[in-house]
Design an enzyme around this catalytic site. Structure first.
Site, PDB file in Angstrom:
ATOM      1  N   ASN A 209     -25.368  61.384   7.988  1.00  0.00           N
ATOM      2  CA  ASN A 209     -24.693  62.674   7.827  1.00  0.00           C
ATOM      3  C   ASN A 209     -23.964  63.015   9.124  1.00  0.00           C
ATOM      4  O   ASN A 209     -23.998  62.253  10.088  1.00  0.00           O
ATOM      5  CB  ASN A 209     -25.695  63.768   7.433  1.00  0.00           C
ATOM      6  CG  ASN A 209     -26.777  63.924   8.476  1.00  0.00           C
ATOM      7  OD1 ASN A 209     -26.505  64.326   9.597  1.00  0.00           O
ATOM      8  ND2 ASN A 209     -28.011  63.578   8.111  1.00  0.00           N
ATOM      9  N   ALA A 273     -33.278  68.472  13.493  1.00  0.00           N
ATOM     10  CA  ALA A 273     -32.634  67.249  12.989  1.00  0.00           C
ATOM     11  C   ALA A 273     -32.125  67.460  11.569  1.00  0.00           C
ATOM     12  O   ALA A 273     -32.705  68.216  10.799  1.00  0.00           O
ATOM     13  CB  ALA A 273     -33.630  66.089  13.011  1.00  0.00           C
ATOM     14  N   PRO A 304     -39.859  61.769   3.668  1.00  0.00           N
ATOM     15  CA  PRO A 304     -40.820  62.834   3.992  1.00  0.00           C
ATOM     16  C   PRO A 304     -40.072  64.035   4.570  1.00  0.00           C
ATOM     17  O   PRO A 304     -39.031  63.873   5.198  1.00  0.00           O
ATOM     18  CB  PRO A 304     -41.710  62.190   5.059  1.00  0.00           C
ATOM     19  CG  PRO A 304     -40.895  61.089   5.641  1.00  0.00           C
ATOM     20  CD  PRO A 304     -40.013  60.599   4.527  1.00  0.00           C
ATOM     21  N   ASP A 305     -40.595  65.230   4.328  1.00  0.00           N
ATOM     22  CA  ASP A 305     -40.014  66.435   4.926  1.00  0.00           C
ATOM     23  C   ASP A 305     -40.818  66.746   6.194  1.00  0.00           C
ATOM     24  O   ASP A 305     -41.968  67.184   6.121  1.00  0.00           O
ATOM     25  CB  ASP A 305     -40.072  67.599   3.937  1.00  0.00           C
ATOM     26  CG  ASP A 305     -39.272  68.782   4.443  1.00  0.00           C
ATOM     27  OD1 ASP A 305     -39.469  69.174   5.618  1.00  0.00           O
ATOM     28  OD2 ASP A 305     -38.445  69.298   3.681  1.00  0.00           O
ATOM     29  N   PHE A 324     -34.428  74.840  10.796  1.00  0.00           N
ATOM     30  CA  PHE A 324     -33.040  75.277  10.610  1.00  0.00           C
ATOM     31  C   PHE A 324     -32.709  75.259   9.122  1.00  0.00           C
ATOM     32  O   PHE A 324     -33.323  74.505   8.359  1.00  0.00           O
ATOM     33  CB  PHE A 324     -32.072  74.342  11.349  1.00  0.00           C
ATOM     34  CG  PHE A 324     -31.883  74.708  12.790  1.00  0.00           C
ATOM     35  CD1 PHE A 324     -32.840  74.378  13.731  1.00  0.00           C
ATOM     36  CD2 PHE A 324     -30.754  75.405  13.198  1.00  0.00           C
ATOM     37  CE1 PHE A 324     -32.670  74.720  15.062  1.00  0.00           C
ATOM     38  CE2 PHE A 324     -30.573  75.758  14.522  1.00  0.00           C
ATOM     39  CZ  PHE A 324     -31.532  75.417  15.460  1.00  0.00           C
ATOM     40  N   LYS A 338     -36.215  79.055   2.153  1.00  0.00           N
ATOM     41  CA  LYS A 338     -36.660  77.860   2.880  1.00  0.00           C
ATOM     42  C   LYS A 338     -37.890  78.163   3.732  1.00  0.00           C
ATOM     43  O   LYS A 338     -38.804  77.353   3.828  1.00  0.00           O
ATOM     44  CB  LYS A 338     -35.511  77.350   3.767  1.00  0.00           C
ATOM     45  CG  LYS A 338     -35.625  75.901   4.101  1.00  0.00           C
ATOM     46  CD  LYS A 338     -34.291  75.306   4.457  1.00  0.00           C
ATOM     47  CE  LYS A 338     -33.454  75.060   3.222  1.00  0.00           C
ATOM     48  NZ  LYS A 338     -32.190  74.436   3.507  1.00  0.00           N
ATOM     49  N   LYS A 342     -41.075  75.870   3.021  1.00  0.00           N
ATOM     50  CA  LYS A 342     -41.515  74.890   4.015  1.00  0.00           C
ATOM     51  C   LYS A 342     -42.812  75.313   4.705  1.00  0.00           C
ATOM     52  O   LYS A 342     -43.498  74.491   5.295  1.00  0.00           O
ATOM     53  CB  LYS A 342     -40.437  74.716   5.085  1.00  0.00           C
ATOM     54  CG  LYS A 342     -39.071  74.354   4.519  1.00  0.00           C
ATOM     55  CD  LYS A 342     -38.745  72.902   4.743  1.00  0.00           C
ATOM     56  CE  LYS A 342     -37.337  72.595   4.288  1.00  0.00           C
ATOM     57  NZ  LYS A 342     -36.965  71.221   4.496  1.00  0.00           N
TER      58      LYS A 342
HETATM   59  O1  C5P Z   1     -34.443  71.173   3.234  1.00  0.00           O
HETATM   60  P1  C5P Z   1     -33.413  71.248   4.296  1.00  0.00           P
HETATM   61  O2  C5P Z   1     -32.942  69.918   4.768  1.00  0.00           O
HETATM   62  O3  C5P Z   1     -32.276  72.168   4.014  1.00  0.00           O
HETATM   63  O4  C5P Z   1     -34.204  71.944   5.507  1.00  0.00           O
HETATM   64  C1  C5P Z   1     -33.697  72.004   6.789  1.00  0.00           C
HETATM   65  C2  C5P Z   1     -34.822  72.055   7.771  1.00  0.00           C
HETATM   66  O5  C5P Z   1     -35.837  71.140   7.424  1.00  0.00           O
HETATM   67  C3  C5P Z   1     -34.371  71.646   9.152  1.00  0.00           C
HETATM   68  O6  C5P Z   1     -35.165  72.333  10.094  1.00  0.00           O
HETATM   69  C4  C5P Z   1     -34.672  70.151   9.158  1.00  0.00           C
HETATM   70  O7  C5P Z   1     -34.863  69.667  10.467  1.00  0.00           O
HETATM   71  C5  C5P Z   1     -35.926  70.088   8.346  1.00  0.00           C
HETATM   72  N1  C5P Z   1     -36.107  68.851   7.581  1.00  0.00           N
HETATM   73  C6  C5P Z   1     -37.060  67.943   7.970  1.00  0.00           C
HETATM   74  N2  C5P Z   1     -37.256  66.819   7.213  1.00  0.00           N
HETATM   75  C7  C5P Z   1     -36.536  66.588   6.125  1.00  0.00           C
HETATM   76  C8  C5P Z   1     -35.545  67.493   5.726  1.00  0.00           C
HETATM   77  C9  C5P Z   1     -35.346  68.616   6.480  1.00  0.00           C
HETATM   78  O8  C5P Z   1     -37.725  68.169   8.983  1.00  0.00           O
HETATM   79  N3  C5P Z   1     -36.740  65.481   5.418  1.00  0.00           N
END
Ligand code: C5P
Length: 399
Positions: A209, A273, A304-305, A324, A338, A342
């Site tokens: 990206n 990130a 993974p998130d 973010f 979010k 999260k």
């Molecule tokens: O779900 P989204 O990508 O919009 O969420 C953004 C936030 O989640 C940012 O803080 C990003 O660093 C974090 N994120 C993460 N791991 C992922 C996707 C997003 O830590 N796989």
């Protein structure tokens, strides 16, 4: 705080001199005494009157002003200070310092001093990148001269690149560090994720990206400047590793998660990130060939998130988990959702719609979303966002 500390601020020629007025205010707010030396070129950009009004002291200009020599010689001027700060430091003054020339009060005070010297270079990008300037800087660094900046960005001359003077808050933090003062966040452990991730499809192709890593790197650098023991986990980025912290470079989301887990425990985690949500389910070991027939579809697997994982890290959950939300519409509403989804403590929501130039750009407009509500920040540089975030973190953690 800088109570009782005396700073001799040398202002040389450059449009960035206006930022030195702000620096004087910030230094005095923190209890420092500031005395200014203004070079002839510097006086083309700011007036002695402004400096005198803000510093509350006489401003020194010419070396051979006998009244000044009777009051305070150039030797005493530099010996009297705890630290000499050159901001802005022009290419010319850096060259004089490197050569040991002493043909005006600023260069003489710098040659006569036995105190630490911090320089904040500011100049056109070509002048900054010129081998002569870099050699001068290397010589000064080898002699123990400390530096802060310059930053990358748009320049007053219309060009783009490295050469913008560091922001006053950055210089302030560098002054505290130079004076050996513990930063506001000293003793705190912090983790920052930054940059994009690259998810391989085969050995030469990947999913990625447009994240530059600028905001995340600025946050990590600011945390470190304020004394936090900081680990930056960075995806592939063109940016250099920031000074004063540990950078772990990774490629994929899975590697990023592993590096984050290895950095625990921390008190603060900032996930800046732009992690790829998806990866190729089966990355090919060898380059895919079109003559073998292109795959009909790329099978994806969910990554993974990392933000969610850190927010739910059980006994190892950081006290403050910050994420973010880069959105192109209904920014605050989506940021709020979010935060809940999260399980983090704060979300910094920002607009990345085409035309905002947030991705890869220098500035950002943040809405800080917490359980208490939304705080709309004005448009700021990414460095300023990082500084403000650090102040907010410090205040929240009672520092
Ligand atoms: O779900 P989204 O990508 O919009 O969420 C953004 C936030 O989640 C940012 O803080 C990003 O660093 C974090 N994120 C993460 N791991 C992922 C996707 C997003 O830590 N796989």
């Amino acid at each position: 705080m800088l109570t009782g500390k005396r700073v001799l601020l040398i202002i040389s020629g450059g449009i960035a001199a206006y930022k030195s007025l702000e620096l004087i205010r910030r230094l005095r707010e923190r209890g420092a005494a500031v005395r200014c030396v203004l070079t002839r070129a510097g006086a083309q950009f700011v007036t002695p009157l402004s400096l005198a009004a803000l510093s509350g002291d006489k401003v020194y200009g010419e070396l051979f002003d006998l009244t000044d020599e009777a009051e305070m010689g150039h030797i005493q001027l530099s010996r009297d200070a705890d630290l000499l700060v050159v901001a802005p430091a022009s290419a010319d003054l850096l060259a004089k310092m490197a050569q040991g020339r002493a043909d005006d009060l600023a260069s003489t005070a710098l040659l006569a001093t036995d105190k630490a010297v911090l320089v904040a270079p500011a100049m056109n990008v070509r002048m900054w990148e010129h081998a002569a300037t870099q050699a001068n800087l290397a010589a000064l660094k080898a002699r123990g001269v400390l530096t802060v900046g310059p930053n990358e960005g748009d320049m007053a001359c219309g060009e783009y690149g490295f050469g913008r003077m560091a922001e006053p808050q950055e210089i302030l933090a560098a002054i505290e560090a130079a004076l050996g003062l513990p930063g506001r966040l000293s003793g705190l452990r912090a983790l920052v994720t930054s940059g994009p991730t690259h998810e391989p499809i085969d050995p030469v192709r990947y999913i990625a990206n447009r994240s530059s890593g600028k905001q995340g790197h600025a946050i990590a650098a600011a945390l470190a400047r304020h004394g936090a023991e900081t680990t930056l986990v960075s995806g592939p980025s063109q940016l250099p590793d920031p000074p004063g912290l540990r950078t772990v470079r990774v490629e994929t989301a899975q590697e990023m998660l592993a590096a984050c887990r290895a950095a625990l425990p921390v008190e603060v985690a900032v996930c800046a990130a732009a992690v790829a949500d998806w990866r190729a389910a089966h990355a090919a070991q060898h380059k895919l060939k079109k003559d073998n027939g292109a795959p009909a579809a790329l099978e994806l697997a969910q990554n993974p998130d990392i933000l969610s994982e850190l927010s739910q890290a059980g006994g190892q959950r950081p006290s403050l988990v910050i994420g973010f939300a880069a959105e192109t519409e209904r920014v605050v509403e989506q940021g709020r959702a979010k935060l809940a989804r999260k399980g983090c403590d704060w979300i910094l929501a920002n607009d990345v719609a085409p035309g905002t130039a947030t991705f890869g750009g220098e500035s950002n407009r943040i809405h800080l979303i917490t359980a208490d509500g939304v705080d709309d920040w004005p448009q700021m540089t990414k460095t300023e966002v990082a500084e403000r975030l650090c102040r907010q973190i410090a205040a929240t953690l009672g520092r």
